[in-house]
Design a protein around this motif. Structure first.
Motif, PDB file in Angstrom:
ATOM      1  N   GLN A   1      44.301  41.612  54.560  1.00 46.38           N
ATOM      2  CA  GLN A   1      43.885  42.529  53.518  1.00 46.38           C
ATOM      3  C   GLN A   1      44.439  42.054  52.188  1.00 46.38           C
ATOM      4  N   VAL A   2      43.647  42.159  51.116  1.00 49.77           N
ATOM      5  CA  VAL A   2      44.040  41.728  49.777  1.00 49.77           C
ATOM      6  C   VAL A   2      44.354  42.968  48.960  1.00 49.77           C
ATOM      7  N   VAL A   3      45.537  42.961  48.358  1.00 48.18           N
ATOM      8  CA  VAL A   3      45.949  44.059  47.492  1.00 48.18           C
ATOM      9  C   VAL A   3      46.065  43.503  46.091  1.00 48.18           C
ATOM     10  N   THR A   4      45.394  44.125  45.151  1.00 44.70           N
ATOM     11  CA  THR A   4      45.377  43.660  43.756  1.00 44.70           C
ATOM     12  C   THR A   4      45.978  44.745  42.877  1.00 44.70           C
ATOM     13  N   GLY A   5      46.807  44.311  41.927  1.00 41.38           N
ATOM     14  CA  GLY A   5      47.409  45.285  41.019  1.00 41.38           C
ATOM     15  C   GLY A   5      48.150  44.601  39.893  1.00 41.38           C
TER      16      GLY A   5
ATOM     17  N   GLN B   1      54.952  29.616  43.489  1.00 48.82           N
ATOM     18  CA  GLN B   1      55.347  28.615  42.510  1.00 48.82           C
ATOM     19  C   GLN B   1      55.711  29.319  41.198  1.00 48.82           C
ATOM     20  N   PRO B   2      56.776  28.906  40.567  1.00 54.34           N
ATOM     21  CA  PRO B   2      57.112  29.546  39.299  1.00 54.34           C
ATOM     22  C   PRO B   2      56.072  29.194  38.251  1.00 54.34           C
ATOM     23  N   GLY B   3      55.780  30.133  37.433  1.00 51.68           N
ATOM     24  CA  GLY B   3      54.788  29.904  36.390  1.00 51.68           C
ATOM     25  C   GLY B   3      54.544  31.203  35.668  1.00 51.68           C
ATOM     26  N   PRO B   4      53.647  31.158  34.701  1.00 56.09           N
ATOM     27  CA  PRO B   4      53.385  32.397  33.977  1.00 56.09           C
ATOM     28  C   PRO B   4      52.662  33.391  34.876  1.00 56.09           C
ATOM     29  N   ALA B   5      53.078  34.652  34.796  1.00 61.56           N
ATOM     30  CA  ALA B   5      52.457  35.686  35.613  1.00 61.56           C
ATOM     31  C   ALA B   5      51.148  36.110  34.965  1.00 61.56           C
ATOM     32  N   SER B   6      50.144  36.287  35.799  1.00 61.67           N
ATOM     33  CA  SER B   6      48.853  36.719  35.270  1.00 61.67           C
ATOM     34  C   SER B   6      48.904  38.230  35.045  1.00 61.67           C
ATOM     35  N   ALA B   7      47.907  38.704  34.332  1.00 60.69           N
ATOM     36  CA  ALA B   7      47.876  40.129  34.042  1.00 60.69           C
ATOM     37  C   ALA B   7      47.647  40.926  35.306  1.00 60.69           C
ATOM     38  N   VAL B   8      46.866  40.400  36.229  1.00 58.21           N
ATOM     39  CA  VAL B   8      46.577  41.084  37.487  1.00 58.21           C
ATOM     40  C   VAL B   8      46.974  40.144  38.609  1.00 58.21           C
ATOM     41  N   GLN B   9      47.721  40.667  39.573  1.00 54.45           N
ATOM     42  CA  GLN B   9      48.160  39.841  40.690  1.00 54.45           C
ATOM     43  C   GLN B   9      47.525  40.336  41.968  1.00 54.45           C
ATOM     44  N   SER B  10      47.265  39.383  42.855  1.00 52.68           N
ATOM     45  CA  SER B  10      46.698  39.723  44.162  1.00 52.68           C
ATOM     46  C   SER B  10      47.644  39.225  45.230  1.00 52.68           C
ATOM     47  N   ILE B  11      47.851  40.048  46.252  1.00 52.28           N
ATOM     48  CA  ILE B  11      48.727  39.680  47.361  1.00 52.28           C
ATOM     49  C   ILE B  11      47.903  39.776  48.634  1.00 52.28           C
ATOM     50  N   VAL B  12      48.000  38.754  49.473  1.00 52.06           N
ATOM     51  CA  VAL B  12      47.305  38.754  50.756  1.00 52.06           C
ATOM     52  C   VAL B  12      48.314  39.195  51.802  1.00 52.06           C
ATOM     53  N   LEU B  13      48.015  40.300  52.458  1.00 55.20           N
ATOM     54  CA  LEU B  13      48.896  40.819  53.501  1.00 55.20           C
ATOM     55  C   LEU B  13      48.696  40.028  54.780  1.00 55.20           C
ATOM     56  N   PRO B  14      49.641  40.099  55.697  1.00 51.04           N
ATOM     57  CA  PRO B  14      49.526  39.330  56.943  1.00 51.04           C
ATOM     58  C   PRO B  14      48.271  39.665  57.751  1.00 51.04           C
ATOM     59  N   ASN B  15      47.751  40.864  57.627  1.00 51.02           N
ATOM     60  CA  ASN B  15      46.546  41.200  58.396  1.00 51.02           C
ATOM     61  C   ASN B  15      45.281  40.767  57.677  1.00 51.02           C
TER      62      ASN B  15
END
Length: 151
Positions: free
Chosen positions: A48-52, A32-46
């Motif tokens: 696993q959570v990647v934060t950066g 969803q469009p919106g303000p980007a947070s300082a730290v983002q987390s992405i959930v991979l298909p397997n």
């Protein structure tokens, strides 16, 4: 080596390879469009959570002024040459027209002078004996004696 010295425990980490497009992965939901947070987390298909931190795109370099393939000066010189050529052609035609018109007017004046001059000469030197509206005077030989006119 003494017994008191024990080797330190070694931790071994094995990296997990990440597949870019797993064959049975579910499609990711659009963010969803919106303000980007300082730290983002992405959930991979397997799972696993990647934060950066988000990567900010480098600013695009300012576009260089688009230079035409041909300089404006060259275009102006070419257009000036075309215009000059068109004008010169028109001036040649105009000069030819003026010369022809002058010759035509000269011929008309010569024709009028010959025709009118011939008519005047015929009137003056004509041999017609009868002139309408004129008075005929017959002059006879007169004899003048002693200052008296005898007619």
């Amino acid at each position: 080596m003494a017994h008191s010295e024990r080797p330190a425990a070694v931790e071994v980490h094995h990296p997990i390879p990440i597949t870019v497009h797993p064959p049975n992965a579910a499609p990711l939901a659009p963010a969803q469009p919106g303000p980007a947070s300082a730290v983002q987390s992405i959930v991979l298909p397997n799972g696993q959570v990647v934060t950066g931190y988000p990567l900010t795109p480098a600013p695009a370099p300012a576009p260089a002024a688009a230079r035409p393939a041909v300089s404006r000066t060259a275009v102006n010189i070419a257009l000036g040459g075309i215009g000059f050529g068109a004008v010169c052609g028109g001036l040649v035609l105009l000069t030819s027209f003026i010369a022809a018109l002058t010759a035509f007017i000269t011929q008309l004046i010569t024709l009028a002078a010959v025709t009118f001059g011939g008519w005047i000469a015929a009137q003056i030197f004509g041999t017609t004996s009868h002139r309408s509206g004129g008075t005929t005077i017959n002059i006879r030989k007169a004899v003048i004696k002693r200052s008296h006119f005898h007619g």
